[in-house]
Design an enzyme around this catalytic site. Sequence first.
Site, mmCIF file in Angstrom:
data_model
loop_
_atom_site.group_PDB
_atom_site.id
_atom_site.type_symbol
_atom_site.label_atom_id
_atom_site.label_comp_id
_atom_site.label_asym_id
_atom_site.label_seq_id
_atom_site.Cartn_x
_atom_site.Cartn_y
_atom_site.Cartn_z
ATOM 1 N N MET A 26 0.954 -0.860 0.400
ATOM 2 C CA MET A 26 -0.171 -0.071 0.318
ATOM 3 C C MET A 26 1.052 1.365 0.029
ATOM 4 S SD MET A 26 -3.614 -0.916 2.263
ATOM 5 C CE MET A 26 -3.022 -1.077 3.636
ATOM 6 N N GLY A 27 2.531 1.237 -0.329
ATOM 7 C CA GLY A 27 3.559 2.100 -0.434
ATOM 8 C C GLY A 27 4.030 2.616 0.977
ATOM 9 N N HIS A 33 9.057 -3.387 3.528
ATOM 10 C CA HIS A 33 8.815 -3.520 2.286
ATOM 11 C C HIS A 33 10.510 -4.132 1.551
ATOM 12 C CE1 HIS A 33 5.719 -0.797 3.456
ATOM 13 N NE2 HIS A 33 4.837 -1.555 2.904
HETATM 14 P P1 AMP Z 1 1.409 -2.899 3.329
HETATM 15 O O1 AMP Z 1 1.747 -1.784 2.713
HETATM 16 O O2 AMP Z 1 1.730 -2.328 4.643
HETATM 17 O O3 AMP Z 1 0.411 -3.864 2.907
HETATM 18 O O4 AMP Z 1 2.974 -4.322 3.385
HETATM 19 C C1 AMP Z 1 3.269 -5.243 2.015
HETATM 20 C C2 AMP Z 1 3.664 -5.796 2.436
HETATM 21 O O5 AMP Z 1 4.766 -5.998 3.126
HETATM 22 C C3 AMP Z 1 2.641 -7.315 3.350
HETATM 23 O O6 AMP Z 1 2.922 -7.896 2.901
HETATM 24 C C4 AMP Z 1 3.421 -6.859 4.454
HETATM 25 O O7 AMP Z 1 3.565 -8.225 5.680
HETATM 26 C C5 AMP Z 1 5.264 -6.739 4.410
HETATM 27 N N1 AMP Z 1 5.379 -5.556 5.609
HETATM 28 C C6 AMP Z 1 5.197 -4.309 6.487
HETATM 29 N N2 AMP Z 1 5.836 -4.560 6.992
HETATM 30 C C7 AMP Z 1 6.855 -5.088 7.123
HETATM 31 C C8 AMP Z 1 7.198 -5.277 7.828
HETATM 32 N N3 AMP Z 1 8.099 -4.998 8.998
HETATM 33 N N4 AMP Z 1 8.271 -6.696 8.159
HETATM 34 C C9 AMP Z 1 8.515 -7.533 6.875
HETATM 35 N N5 AMP Z 1 7.184 -7.669 5.896
HETATM 36 C C10 AMP Z 1 6.384 -6.635 6.328
#
Ligand code: AMP
Length: 277
Positions: A26-27, A33
């Site tokens: 989601m950026g 990420h």
């Molecule tokens: P989001 O942008 O929050 O939807 O996350 C996108 C992807 O990044 C998802 O697969 C999350 O699980 C992963 N992600 C977010 N935060 C972390 C983190 N601290 N460590 C590993 N992966 C992450």
Amino acid sequence: MKIISTIKELKTALNNKGEIGLVPTMGALHLGHKSLIEKSVSQNKITVVSVFVNPTQFGINEDFDKYPRTLESDADICKALGVDYIFAPSANEMYDDEKNTTLICPSYYDVDKLCGKSRVGHFDGVATVVGKLFNIVRPNRAYFGKKDAQQLFIIQKMVSNLNFDVEIIPCPIVREKDGLAMSSRNIYLSPEARIEALKISQTLFKIKEMFNQGINDLKTLTDAVFALLDSEKIEYFEIVQSNSFQIYENIDIIKPNSIALIALKIENVRLIDNIDL
Ligand code: AMP
């Protein structure tokens, strides 16, 4: 690196280009990420990072409007990491009717427990957008963080149940130096809330330490969590079996290959974290 906002243009760009890795986000990209993106770049010829704040996974009183949108700096990060395409569609491009149609996520996906209990419809929205992205990008591999353990489980289940031809690559949780799990929502935290947020990972580390010392009854572990955290702020603490996401109940003895999960709300910021036991 190119930023593409339409499905048609992305499909044309990806045609016959070789193995594709997809990193759905989601950026507001951070080091969590970044670790997913680096893995994709190292394992695939082409890497696509989707940047889409998906309206269908937010409830009406959630933070969709104020969710950070930082496409320019996200693009700089992606470019530096060797990403080939950012896919940043509008909501209208992804959902061609005003109701933002979602699939119905079957209840055997366990969408109504843990995060799904308070975030009704959340995983329906997640599964819908990820399914759409899989059909648009047709990736060989897709990268998901273990930070969102329930989401990862539901996506794995969806891929196997619906025979999506994609390999799901789970990636470890990336933490700040002091242990706080990285999250795009951490920027909402006031300095005081940031200090309190740190207790989440500290509590999980303590639970793991206790488990490693042989303390494996749910009640003792749960009591420890409620002693370490402000119980009014705990949305849930649960331990699940990692292969089924089955929640341990009451007097259960926790076995290896389990995950301890916490959701906490501090100053209206909802934070989640988990640890493998
Ligand atoms: P989001 O942008 O929050 O939807 O996350 C996108 C992807 O990044 C998802 O697969 C999350 O699980 C992963 N992600 C977010 N935060 C972390 C983190 N601290 N460590 C590993 N992966 C992450």
